[in-house]
Design a protein around this motif. Structure first.
Motif, short mmCIF file in Angstrom:
data_model
loop_
_atom_site.label_atom_id
_atom_site.label_comp_id
_atom_site.label_asym_id
_atom_site.label_seq_id
_atom_site.Cartn_x
_atom_site.Cartn_y
_atom_site.Cartn_z
N LYS A 152 -5.05 -8.94 19.86
CA LYS A 152 -5.01 -9.69 18.60
C LYS A 152 -5.04 -8.74 17.43
O LYS A 152 -4.26 -8.88 16.47
N GLN A 212 -1.77 -7.16 16.89
CA GLN A 212 -0.77 -8.07 16.33
C GLN A 212 -1.01 -8.32 14.86
O GLN A 212 -0.05 -8.44 14.09
N HIS A 269 1.64 -7.47 12.05
CA HIS A 269 2.13 -8.44 11.10
C HIS A 269 2.06 -7.90 9.67
O HIS A 269 2.87 -8.27 8.82
N HIS A 270 1.11 -7.04 9.43
CA HIS A 270 1.01 -6.42 8.10
C HIS A 270 1.88 -5.17 8.00
O HIS A 270 1.80 -4.45 7.00
N HIS A 271 2.66 -4.91 9.05
CA HIS A 271 3.57 -3.77 9.03
C HIS A 271 2.85 -2.45 8.97
O HIS A 271 3.40 -1.48 8.45
N GLU A 314 13.26 1.33 3.43
CA GLU A 314 12.15 0.39 3.39
C GLU A 314 11.08 0.87 2.42
O GLU A 314 10.52 0.09 1.65
N VAL A 354 9.56 -1.21 -0.64
CA VAL A 354 8.13 -1.53 -0.73
C VAL A 354 7.62 -1.20 -2.12
O VAL A 354 6.91 -2.00 -2.74
N TYR A 363 -2.62 -12.26 -4.04
CA TYR A 363 -3.47 -11.15 -3.64
C TYR A 363 -3.18 -10.73 -2.21
O TYR A 363 -3.18 -9.55 -1.88
N GLN A 364 -2.93 -11.67 -1.38
CA GLN A 364 -2.64 -11.31 0.01
C GLN A 364 -1.39 -10.47 0.12
O GLN A 364 -1.33 -9.50 0.88
N PHE A 365 -0.38 -10.85 -0.64
CA PHE A 365 0.83 -10.03 -0.67
C PHE A 365 0.50 -8.64 -1.18
O PHE A 365 0.95 -7.63 -0.64
N GLU A 395 -1.13 -6.46 1.41
CA GLU A 395 -0.20 -5.94 2.40
C GLU A 395 0.67 -4.86 1.79
O GLU A 395 0.88 -3.80 2.39
N ILE A 396 1.16 -5.09 0.61
CA ILE A 396 2.13 -4.17 0.03
C ILE A 396 1.45 -2.85 -0.35
O ILE A 396 2.04 -1.78 -0.19
N ARG A 418 0.91 -0.89 2.85
CA ARG A 418 2.16 -0.26 3.27
C ARG A 418 2.47 0.93 2.39
O ARG A 418 2.96 1.97 2.87
#
Lengths: 234, 234
Positions: A52, A55, A59-61, A80, A84, A151-153, A156-157, A160
DNA sequence: CAACCTGTAATTGTTAACGATAATGCCGGT
DNA sequence: ACCGGCATTATCGTTAACAATTACAGGTTG
């Protein structure tokens, strides 16, 4: 008792944060393999939970899962990477815009306290910590802007982006000091503009700041892989 | 042979798309319970794979996982709903800006073909299909804009928006026709502006379009839950 | 009659053993 | 000595049985 399940979940969360921290502070470098059994031992998790965890990271790359082969911390290409940063700019400028509108004195205090910590880590020469704090400053802006969905985006960003810095930074520590200094100053100026509700100025500072971060990277040469061998040996 | 694994993966993807389609076309309504065993039967998947499927959906905020209780299609509150639309605007306007710069004649053709399909679904009275196509039009813009990183955000945010429409739409089918008509026309105008590289106009049309979509929703009343009972019975 | 407790059934969560696949190293041939 | 095939090993993927938790129904009591 319910303690068992709760502790399992928090263990998983803790594991995520530790792996996350290791990646964004460049202690786990892109391409590193993450073997399931090793993670099981490291975090005292069952294999299923490690799955888990992987994964989620995938999912967050932050990691790439190659079927029947394993999990590796991600190694995004230059294209990419550029997108980003482009996207990061979009998201983060919006966050600054938002926060600059409704920044309270307490918000300002929180931000300043953080920059202070950054400064200290910088003085102590703790580079890994400095890198992470520098990223967390941007996250903090997002948190204070009170835009949970965005905020979630952002999270993640920015993660990355940290990964990308590990991959494509120029001068692996040569002028790290001057760059770090400038970043700290910019952070400070940014706080001033935000706290004074000078929206457009804050946006501009952040924009310049992001440009500077990006300029320390080596993203331009898309390095044509299909070299014309005939020309080379002509 | 390798066919087995491949088919399992594609089965999982197919299942995801089917659940996704059911949610965004309002055939699975918010709050609906998704029992693991039922999904196993429906898609001929093992329970483990159904688990993965549910976690993917949960990660996209289309379903909510309640531990030891089950999976339910998500039921976002009004606050979240509003921020989703706010964020959607940010992302989608950027996409339009991007596509309006580099829209090729072929892109235009693709877009027009899609709108045609929308029109037909509308004529046929297939409401479920019309809703899905209307959403997919926006996704299509994102796909043509060639911004893979941002596209993923767009996909998630549009899916969530579709879910929200299912929850908070006014007039469950009263003036659905006029609204649908306007949407189609706006889509058409938008294509014209994009194909003509009239960037700011395209952005404005999209902005207005999103405002209109949002106005058909019932998001304003945060309905104070703490009613003062004493006053009521005074 | 409503609230509460209890036992059963249904559902989810976890684990451990098994099967499949890809990486590794050895060996024989050229 | 180098390369290609083959066996071994290590790792991932899957499944099925078991454990834990919750929801539900029936019955009891104030």
């Amino acid at each position: 008792m319910g303690t068992a399940k709760t502790s399992v979940n928090s263990q998983l969360d803790a594991a995520y944060q530790r792996v996350w921290g290791a990646i964004v502070s460049h202690r786990l470098l892109p391409g590193t393999r993450l073997k399931e059994d090793d993670l099981c031992e490291s975090f005292d998790l069952s294999r299923g939970n490690v799955r888990k965890l992987l994964q989620q990271l995938a999912h967050h790359h932050l990691v790439t899962l190659i079927p029947n082969s394993g999990a590796f911390v991600a190694k995004p290409g230059r294209e990419e990477a550029q997108e980003v940063f482009k996207t990061r700019r979009l998201v983060e400028l919006e966050m600054v815009r938002e926060l600059a509108q409704k920044c309270s004195p307490m918000d300002r205090q929180i931000l300043e306290k953080h920059v202070e910590r950054e400064h200290q880590a910088h003085s102590d020469g703790d580079n890994s910590l400095r890198i992470r704090l520098s990223g967390e400053f941007h996250l903090l802006i997002g948190a204070l802007a009170k835009r949970p969905v965005l905020y979630q985006f952002l999270h993640e960003i920015i993660s990355r982006a940290s990964l990308i810095v590990a991959l494509y930074q120029r001068s692996h520590s040569a002028n790290g000091r001057s760059a770090g200094d400038r970043a700290c100053c910019e952070h400070h100026d940014l706080i001033d503009a935000i706290a004074a509700h000078r929206i457009e100025q804050a946006v501009e500072i952040m924009d310049a700041h992001l440009t500077e971060l990006q300029n320390q990277l080596d993203l331009d040469p898309p390095q044509e892989q299909q070299v014309d061998l005939k020309k080379v040996f002509a």
